[in-house]
Write a protein that holds these residues in place. Structure first.
Motif, PDB file in Angstrom:
ATOM      1  N   ALA A  34      47.798  51.332  44.615  1.00 39.34           N
ATOM      2  CA  ALA A  34      46.952  50.593  43.677  1.00 39.34           C
ATOM      3  C   ALA A  34      47.802  49.579  42.911  1.00 39.34           C
ATOM      4  N   PHE A  35      49.016  49.965  42.545  1.00 39.26           N
ATOM      5  CA  PHE A  35      49.886  49.026  41.838  1.00 39.26           C
ATOM      6  C   PHE A  35      50.247  47.854  42.749  1.00 39.26           C
ATOM      7  N   PRO A  41      49.440  41.457  42.017  1.00 40.37           N
ATOM      8  CA  PRO A  41      48.942  40.081  41.916  1.00 40.37           C
ATOM      9  C   PRO A  41      48.599  39.695  40.474  1.00 40.37           C
ATOM     10  N   LEU A  42      48.080  40.664  39.703  1.00 37.80           N
ATOM     11  CA  LEU A  42      47.732  40.367  38.301  1.00 37.80           C
ATOM     12  C   LEU A  42      48.979  40.062  37.487  1.00 37.80           C
ATOM     13  N   MET A  43      50.075  40.758  37.822  1.00 30.65           N
ATOM     14  CA  MET A  43      51.332  40.517  37.134  1.00 30.65           C
ATOM     15  C   MET A  43      51.779  39.069  37.370  1.00 30.65           C
ATOM     16  N   PHE A  44      51.717  38.629  38.626  1.00 30.37           N
ATOM     17  CA  PHE A  44      52.077  37.238  38.940  1.00 30.37           C
ATOM     18  C   PHE A  44      51.174  36.264  38.192  1.00 30.37           C
ATOM     19  N   LEU A  45      49.898  36.623  38.119  1.00 29.57           N
ATOM     20  CA  LEU A  45      48.946  35.765  37.424  1.00 29.57           C
ATOM     21  C   LEU A  45      49.386  35.555  35.974  1.00 29.57           C
ATOM     22  N   ALA A  75      43.536  33.934  45.811  1.00 28.98           N
ATOM     23  CA  ALA A  75      43.641  34.084  47.269  1.00 28.98           C
ATOM     24  C   ALA A  75      44.657  35.174  47.603  1.00 28.98           C
ATOM     25  N   TYR A  76      45.817  35.133  46.926  1.00 27.27           N
ATOM     26  CA  TYR A  76      46.848  36.143  47.176  1.00 27.27           C
ATOM     27  C   TYR A  76      46.329  37.538  46.833  1.00 27.27           C
ATOM     28  N   VAL A 131      40.478  38.225  37.701  1.00 29.60           N
ATOM     29  CA  VAL A 131      41.280  36.998  37.759  1.00 29.60           C
ATOM     30  C   VAL A 131      40.493  35.820  37.158  1.00 29.60           C
ATOM     31  N   LEU A 132      39.220  35.702  37.527  1.00 30.75           N
ATOM     32  CA  LEU A 132      38.447  34.546  37.053  1.00 30.75           C
ATOM     33  C   LEU A 132      38.141  34.640  35.562  1.00 30.75           C
ATOM     34  N   VAL A 133      37.745  35.828  35.119  1.00 29.65           N
ATOM     35  CA  VAL A 133      37.429  35.988  33.693  1.00 29.65           C
ATOM     36  C   VAL A 133      38.681  35.766  32.852  1.00 29.65           C
ATOM     37  N   ALA A 134      39.799  36.387  33.280  1.00 26.02           N
ATOM     38  CA  ALA A 134      41.048  36.197  32.540  1.00 26.02           C
ATOM     39  C   ALA A 134      41.465  34.729  32.607  1.00 26.02           C
TER      40      ALA A 134
END
Lengths: 267, 322
Positions: A34-35, A41-45, A75-76, A131-134
């Motif tokens: 899960a991580f 990907p969220l971390m990169f974001l 996408a990633y 991703v979109l909301v953040a």
């Protein structure tokens, strides 16, 4: 399967929805995976969207950097939750004999595969929303007016391509241990030439050609197109959609080839 | 020896005729025939590589057959029929489960696939995993995981259960526990198809044993009379007391062949009861104190080793079928 009585089909759809719950539990309880496929990907974001905040891309008509980067990391993220997740986990299930065990139960194979895909789509939907909301809330991503249909079409096709490719990819993974290595070896280098981390408009021709073959750049560019204010009025990137559709067809073919292999035969 | 010949088709849960399976040039199963009757524990016994797992996996629907007939619960296992999966419980060798689900979740999940289900708690109790019901599968020990396999096979309330080497890798206590669980299935009227390479397991559990070697059944029958075990001569062994009595003083015994090594005497006879009576009457009347006195029938292990051994013994029997 053409003579399935109505009541059997209803019961089987009920089984699919139950199975999705079990697949969800399995996914979220495996902290490592899960991580790796969701939090990574969220971390990169967070890192790159924060660094890039306020800068613009001159080569793309001065659009805000985050209007490029956030769709790219989306996408990633989709590739991570579909392709990476399914290829690695299916290889593990195959090696452990779970696929073989499932084959010996009354649960139809299509129902099991539908549940695996359904569960993956839920995860993909979750990360897309996050991703979109953040992106809009924290980094001022400009959500295009009238862009929703194009966004949905691109997301659906991208998810379909990478989900089926992920399951089909299992055929080429010799054992569960090599799964993560192989998948990342395949994905990571291509991300660098596929508009994901930075614009790759000025790459040498060879690399551009290579990137244009694979579906990574198609998904990233297709999403970036939707968020690019210069494209308002033409809400869909036709070239990307075409490539994603071709890869979806290839993915379905590979997936069916993998699923048709009997799990019992060890010749 | 085959007492199942008179069973009607309804009572035959498995029928196999001239079954063959090749892998390339290697023929793993070479023309095997047998029947399994309802409510019976049928055991395929044989060394590793004899073809047991190939046969089980053909019957379970995992493998195709090269030729021959196979019917399981009246259906062709190669058809992959859902009706068959509904009624059959399978315990495979080394077959994993979803590692992050708990024992009770897994039993419940596999139960849902079946129209007919047993209570999850009841099944978990039966395999003695109640204390582990909220543990994830990956945290179980090997023996516990094997019991979970059994629970998953049972939760669909099957009529027929396949157990492929169910106790391989168990410690003696765990084996005993598994055996009693399997025995309790028989009491529920289930038909059980077992493979094993342990003779004691076959002896303890099976109603009918078929011994395999090199892809063929070389003997078949009840464990008590397998390979003519009931007809084999018994051995009476004893030692003579020091001084006074010699082997020549022992009277002739019914049907005997005698071998003498110093003071140790081994009498081989087909009439062990009468021979023992003559011998002990003589010993008591003459106050001869016989030491280490024993009467033994050949064990299943003796028969098995003889049958599956190097081939010195020309005991190969055609499998007897109707």
């Amino acid at each position: 399967m053409s003579t399935v009585p109505h009541s059997t089909l209803r019961r089987d759809l009920g089984l699919v929805s139950w199975q999705i719950r079990y697949e969800q539990r399995s996914y979220w309880r495996n902290r490592g995976r899960a991580f790796f496929t969701f939090a990574f990907p969220l971390m990169f974001l967070v890192i790159f969207a924060s660094i890039d905040k306020g800068s613009h891309i001159a080569s793309r008509g001065g659009i805000p950097y985050d209007d490029f980067f956030i769709p790219g990391i989306l996408a990633y993220a989709i590739i991570a939750t579909t392709f990476t997740n399914l290829a690695i986990s299916t290889a593990i299930l195959q090696e452990a004999g779970v696929l073989k065990r499932m084959q010996g139960t009354p649960l139809p194979r299509w129902a099991y595969v539908s549940a695996r895909i359904g569960s993956t789509c839920l995860i993909t939907l979750a990360i897309t929303v996050v991703v979109l909301v953040a992106g809009v809330a924290l980094w001022g991503l400009h959500f295009p007016a009238g862009g929703l249909p194009g966004l949905i079409i691109t997301l659906v096709l991208g998810t379909a391509a990478f989900t089926t490719l992920g399951i089909g990819m299992t055929r080429f993974i010799p054992n569960a241990d090599s799964g993560p290595v192989l998948v990342n070896l395949l994905i990571l280098p291509i991300t660098f030439i596929s508009n994901i981390w930075f614009p790759t408009d000025n790459l040498p021709g060879v690399l551009k050609t290579i990137a244009s073959i694979f579906p990574l750049k198609a998904l990233a560019s297709g999403l970036q197109w939707v968020f690019d204010p210069r494209h308002h009025g033409t809400p869909l990137d036709g070239d990307s959609v075409k490539i994603l559709a071709i890869w979806t067809a290839i993915g379905i073919w590979l997936m069916i080839k993998f699923l048709r292999r009997p799990q019992g035969e060890v010749v | 020896m085959n007492s199942d010949q008179h069973h009607s088709t309804r009572d035959r849960v498995i029928e196999v005729r001239g079954l063959r399976r090749s892998y390339g040039d290697i023929e793993a199963v070479r023309g095997v025939s047998f029947e399994v009757a309802r409510g019976e524990v049928f055991c395929l016994l044989g060394p590793n590589g004899a073809g047991k797992t190939t046969i089980v996996e053909i019957l379970e629907g995992y493998r195709s057959r090269t030729s021959g007939e196979a019917t399981v619960l009246g259906l062709d296992p190669a058809s992959g029929s859902r009706a068959l999966h509904e009624r059959v419980g399978i315990v495979l060798q080394q077959c994993g489960v979803q590692p992050d689900l708990t024992v009770s979740e897994l039993v419940e999940m596999y139960g849902r696939y079946h129209v007919r289900q047993r209570s999850v708690d009841e099944v978990i109790d039966l395999v003695e995993l109640s204390e582990k019901r909220d543990e994830r599968a990956k945290q179980l020990s090997g023996g516990q995981r094997r019991r979970l396999d059994l629970a998953i096979a049972l939760v669909g309330d099957p009529d027929l259960i396949f157990l492929d080497e169910p106790t391989t890798g168990f410690d003696p206590a765990a084996r005993r526990a598994a055996w009693s669980a399997i025995k309790s299935l028989c009491e529920l009227g289930k038909t059980i198809f077992l493979t094993t390479h342990f003779m004691d397991e076959a002896q303890f559990l099976a109603d009918h044993v078929a011994v395999m070697r090199d892809g063929q059944i070389i003997a078949s029958g009840r464990p008590e009379d397998l390979g003519g075990r009931d007809l084999r001569p018994a051995e009476i062994r004893f030692t003579l007391p020091a001084g006074g009595v010699s082997a020549a003083d022992v009277p002739a015994l019914p049907g005997e062949q005698r071998s003498v090594q110093g003071d140790r005497v081994i009498v081989t006879t087909r009439e062990p009861v009468r021979a023992a009576q003559v011998l002990t009457t003589w010993a008591v009347d003459n106050a001869v104190d016989l030491g280490h006195f024993s009467v033994t029938q050949p064990t299943l292990e003796d028969i098995y080793l003889e049958l599956t051994g190097s081939g010195d013994h020309n005991q190969t029997r055609e499998e007897q079928s109707a």
